[in-house]
Design an enzyme around this catalytic site. Sequence first.
Site, PDB file in Angstrom:
ATOM      1  N   HIS A 156       5.848  38.116  31.875  1.00  0.00           N
ATOM      2  CA  HIS A 156       6.175  39.449  32.395  1.00  0.00           C
ATOM      3  C   HIS A 156       5.267  39.805  33.574  1.00  0.00           C
ATOM      4  O   HIS A 156       5.101  40.968  33.899  1.00  0.00           O
ATOM      5  CB  HIS A 156       6.064  40.521  31.301  1.00  0.00           C
ATOM      6  CG  HIS A 156       6.685  40.139  30.006  1.00  0.00           C
ATOM      7  ND1 HIS A 156       8.019  40.267  29.740  1.00  0.00           N
ATOM      8  CD2 HIS A 156       6.145  39.571  28.892  1.00  0.00           C
ATOM      9  CE1 HIS A 156       8.285  39.834  28.527  1.00  0.00           C
ATOM     10  NE2 HIS A 156       7.167  39.381  27.997  1.00  0.00           N
ATOM     11  N   SER A 286       0.902  37.033  61.501  1.00  0.00           N
ATOM     12  CA  SER A 286       1.421  38.355  61.853  1.00  0.00           C
ATOM     13  C   SER A 286       1.073  38.654  63.301  1.00  0.00           C
ATOM     14  O   SER A 286      -0.026  38.309  63.763  1.00  0.00           O
ATOM     15  CB  SER A 286       0.827  39.430  60.936  1.00  0.00           C
ATOM     16  OG  SER A 286       1.107  40.733  61.420  1.00  0.00           O
TER      17      SER A 286
END
Length: 482
Positions: A156, A286
Amino acid sequence: MSDYDKYTTPLSARYASKEMSHIFSTRNRFSTWRKLWLNLAIAERELGLDVVTEEAIKEMGAHLTITDDEIAAASAQEAIVRHDVMAHVHTFGETCPSAAGIIHLGATSCFVTDNADLIFLRDAYDLVIPKLVNVIDRLSKFALQYKDLPVLGWTHFQPAQLTTLGKRTTLWIQELLWDLRNFVRARNDIGLRGVKGTTGTQASFLALFHGDHDKVEALDKRVTELLGFDTVYPVTGQTYSRKIDIDVLAPLSSFAASAHKMATDIRLLANLKEVEEPFEKSQIGSSAMAYKRNPMRCERVCSLARHLGSLFSDAVQTASVQWFERTLDDSAIRRISLPSAFLTTDILLTTLLNISSGLVVYPKVIERRIKGELPFMATENIIMAMVEKNASRQDVHEQIRVLSHQAAAVVKEEGGDNDLIERIKKDDFFKPIWNELDELLDPSTFVGRAPQQTEKFVNNDVKQALEPHKQYINDEKVQLNV
């Protein structure tokens, strides 16, 4: 009009290999049609059709690769007759005048279009299978290298029991092994449409051979052999059943899920700074944030995997609406979905090869994360050790509960490190096991049989699955163009 003024698919223009792009190229398509016409003529002559001359066969064989000028001539002819196959029959006939009268003899358009598609599908699988084999091989080496390295497990996406990095890698490999099995099955199941005539009844060929059914069957078999296929579909309509396309695309769609899952895991690990995809020295992450190391390769895999998975529905829907012996609403969509599926699969495998060849692991970050969570996971071991020292389990449990909540508050409310073990070392209640705490907190004791599972899986299951394909395995460096 410049090529820069036209839209081109990035699948071929930007990402796919030249080999895969060639399979579905214009030249290969029309050259394959010529190969089909040649082999039909060869088989017809062998079976006694004297109208097909040796001169015609020789001339056709000398012009199998269509030229740029011939492609242009066929395009001009198609604009007049509005029929691509007949345009190429005409153009091939002009190039091979001695064969002009027998090209396409007895055949329908699907003799070339459908049989060519089946050849392309088979050849495309022959390109992607070796790449998948090498992805599995390289991940297997990575798994063995890190079979003993403990890592925090996640369920999870919450901290769970420890596993090892090698064991986690085997989960990716196992799915890829299933994909390899499916690829090989699909490839080997591809047959040839053969020579079936306009509605699949072979009526035209029965007329050519004056009602000789045996010769018609022999023609079907011989053309199949000449084109390198082991099987021919026993019955067809005008086309081969479009259900075949479902069987061809299903394994690719399933592989897309495997690729997406693996790439997603690596993207999450990159965020955790535990494992990263390769990052080149001059690569820019970036335009604004110079420090960034974005997982662009894995992001590309996820992006294209979603596209590949969606193409399966094209095949299902198309097969379901083919009326009787055929309709033509399958043509346009198949020109898009079939090449796209294999081009995309090829791109995904090339990218995964690059990724699997250069995964970067950060053991110190992994160790720090384990230390932050292991104290909580070790509480059961601590309780058991205290019980062996004659303490009451209920009393130990309560002491651990109180200290665990205090340590959790430091982590969650103060942003500090997990200090549960320091608290235990300062609490005289736990003095009987102070000298055992290091052993109780050894991460390698929390991974169960993960190292053994990894080693056995790679040396047995993977080795056995790759054995028939070992000739494809190599150490070639895979460089991405963009």
